[in-house]
Design an enzyme around this catalytic site. Structure first.
Site, PDB file in Angstrom:
ATOM      1  N   GLY A 142       3.642  14.777  -7.606  1.00  0.00           N
ATOM      2  CA  GLY A 142       5.083  14.652  -7.483  1.00  0.00           C
ATOM      3  C   GLY A 142       5.611  13.361  -6.905  1.00  0.00           C
ATOM      4  O   GLY A 142       6.819  13.144  -6.854  1.00  0.00           O
ATOM      5  N   GLY A 143       4.750  12.482  -6.425  1.00  0.00           N
ATOM      6  CA  GLY A 143       5.217  11.195  -5.913  1.00  0.00           C
ATOM      7  C   GLY A 143       6.141  11.322  -4.723  1.00  0.00           C
ATOM      8  O   GLY A 143       7.122  10.587  -4.609  1.00  0.00           O
ATOM      9  N   LEU A 202       6.913  19.922  -5.134  1.00  0.00           N
ATOM     10  CA  LEU A 202       6.599  20.604  -6.372  1.00  0.00           C
ATOM     11  C   LEU A 202       7.207  22.004  -6.330  1.00  0.00           C
ATOM     12  O   LEU A 202       6.927  22.777  -5.407  1.00  0.00           O
ATOM     13  CB  LEU A 202       5.083  20.702  -6.555  1.00  0.00           C
ATOM     14  CG  LEU A 202       4.328  19.395  -6.794  1.00  0.00           C
ATOM     15  CD1 LEU A 202       2.829  19.676  -6.883  1.00  0.00           C
ATOM     16  CD2 LEU A 202       4.806  18.709  -8.057  1.00  0.00           C
ATOM     17  N   TYR A 239       1.873  -3.882  -3.746  1.00  0.00           N
ATOM     18  CA  TYR A 239       2.126  -2.765  -2.833  1.00  0.00           C
ATOM     19  C   TYR A 239       2.351  -3.337  -1.438  1.00  0.00           C
ATOM     20  O   TYR A 239       1.398  -3.627  -0.704  1.00  0.00           O
ATOM     21  CB  TYR A 239       0.945  -1.799  -2.810  1.00  0.00           C
ATOM     22  CG  TYR A 239       0.756  -0.944  -4.037  1.00  0.00           C
ATOM     23  CD1 TYR A 239       1.679  -0.941  -5.074  1.00  0.00           C
ATOM     24  CD2 TYR A 239      -0.362  -0.116  -4.156  1.00  0.00           C
ATOM     25  CE1 TYR A 239       1.493  -0.143  -6.194  1.00  0.00           C
ATOM     26  CE2 TYR A 239      -0.550   0.677  -5.265  1.00  0.00           C
ATOM     27  CZ  TYR A 239       0.367   0.662  -6.286  1.00  0.00           C
ATOM     28  OH  TYR A 239       0.179   1.452  -7.401  1.00  0.00           O
ATOM     29  N   PHE A 264       1.346   9.493  -9.346  1.00  0.00           N
ATOM     30  CA  PHE A 264       2.192  10.602  -8.894  1.00  0.00           C
ATOM     31  C   PHE A 264       1.612  11.949  -9.327  1.00  0.00           C
ATOM     32  O   PHE A 264       2.305  12.781  -9.913  1.00  0.00           O
ATOM     33  CB  PHE A 264       3.622  10.471  -9.422  1.00  0.00           C
ATOM     34  CG  PHE A 264       4.344   9.238  -8.968  1.00  0.00           C
ATOM     35  CD1 PHE A 264       3.979   8.590  -7.793  1.00  0.00           C
ATOM     36  CD2 PHE A 264       5.392   8.722  -9.701  1.00  0.00           C
ATOM     37  CE1 PHE A 264       4.646   7.452  -7.366  1.00  0.00           C
ATOM     38  CE2 PHE A 264       6.069   7.574  -9.279  1.00  0.00           C
ATOM     39  CZ  PHE A 264       5.691   6.948  -8.110  1.00  0.00           C
ATOM     40  N   PRO A 265       0.314  12.204  -9.027  1.00  0.00           N
ATOM     41  CA  PRO A 265      -0.312  13.445  -9.504  1.00  0.00           C
ATOM     42  C   PRO A 265       0.261  14.700  -8.876  1.00  0.00           C
ATOM     43  O   PRO A 265       0.124  15.784  -9.445  1.00  0.00           O
ATOM     44  CB  PRO A 265      -1.784  13.264  -9.114  1.00  0.00           C
ATOM     45  CG  PRO A 265      -1.760  12.323  -7.953  1.00  0.00           C
ATOM     46  CD  PRO A 265      -0.627  11.378  -8.243  1.00  0.00           C
TER      47      PRO A 265
END
Length: 280
Positions: free
Chosen positions: A212-213, A217, A60, A209-210
């Site tokens: 929508g990343g 949404l 990252y 991505f809980p």
């Protein structure tokens, strides 16, 4: 927030944690660098708000590696709170030609890079990440996982996890060493089967991505429940995830203090039976 799940049976964590991928860059891995001081401020505030589970990776980083998530975590929080659990991932190699994956012989170097970057002697949880955005059907992970299991036996890793896998991968890995957590895409096709396998064995299911990343949404069901709670749609998305299973954890990520506060407020939303019916 309360400690509601024990990773590996011995590491208590809150259901709502924090994902560090967007700290180096708003655009994700290899994107334009963010202000590192802003990232450190977000991390400190996250811990103040009750985060005791941070998800990161040595890969990252922003363009050219100028800003790195692990470095920010170490600079902001070391020496770490005694209850802070830091999970990391190994496997992918981000290079000028895109994404590739390391070999079993590369696993030690990956683990040592995370140890050095985070400034620790042992990693709490290490996921073996395979494939790209969907589980690579039929691809064996045995040799790579065996290499990580050996490093666990050496004491460099406390717990092992898997990322971007299907039920076959999970079974293959569990025949080698205990699996503490699975981190898959929140919307992948066989999520239900993987989640069921995790529930059966008490393995944490930690979708990436809980909410929508970074994408909006667009769901009328979420919007309806959000209006009822005077909440945002992403907050209801997080609340729905946490209510979906006793083994579900969430690690939403951001580089913004205001967005962090919004995400963390989702932990206080108690969905009713009516809400759950509307969201089904």
């Amino acid at each position: 927030m309360s400690n509601d799940f024990r990773l590996g049976g011995d590491l208590p964590v809150n259901l709502l944690g924090f994902g560090a991928m967007r700290l180096p860059s708003k655009d994700g891995i290899g994107g334009p660098a963010r202000d590192p001081e802003a990232g450190r401020a977000v991390l400190r505030r996250a811990v103040e708000l009750g985060v005791d589970h941070i998800d990161t990776a040595d890969f990252y980083f922003s363009a050219g590696g100028a800003v790195r998530a692990n470095t920010l975590i170490r600079e902001a929080l070391h020496p770490y709170p005694s209850d802070l659990v830091i999970a990391t991932k190994v496997g992918p190699v981000v290079g000028p030609d895109g994404l590739s994956h390391g070999t079993p012989a590369d696993m030690r170097g990956f683990v040592e890079a995370n140890l050095d970057g985070l400034g620790v002697d042992r990693l709490d949880l290490v996921y073996l990440r395979i494939g790209a955005m969907e589980p690579p059907q039929g691809e064996s992970l045995a040799e790579r996982f065996e290499a990580l299991a050996a490093l666990r036996e050496e004491g460099l890793i406390r717990h092992l996890g898997l990322s971007n896998v299907d039920t076959g991968h999970l079974a293959e890995a569990r025949a080698i060493a205990p699996v503490t957590a699975v981190q898959n895409h929140a919307a992948q096709g066989d999520e239900a089967d993987v989640l069921a396998a995790c529930e059966e064995s008490g393995i944490a299911f930690v979708p990436f991505f809980p909410v929508g990343g970074g994408r909006e949404l667009d769901d009328e069901r979420l919007a309806k429940v959000a209006a009822r709670h005077r909440a945002t749609v992403p907050q209801i998305g997080l609340a729905r995830l946490l209510a979906s299973s006793p083994v579900a954890l969430a690690i939403p990520g951001t580089g913004s203090l205001s967005h962090l506060e919004e995400n963390m407020a989702a932990a206080a939303i108690a969905l009713t039976d009516e809400d759950l019916v509307d969201l089904s």
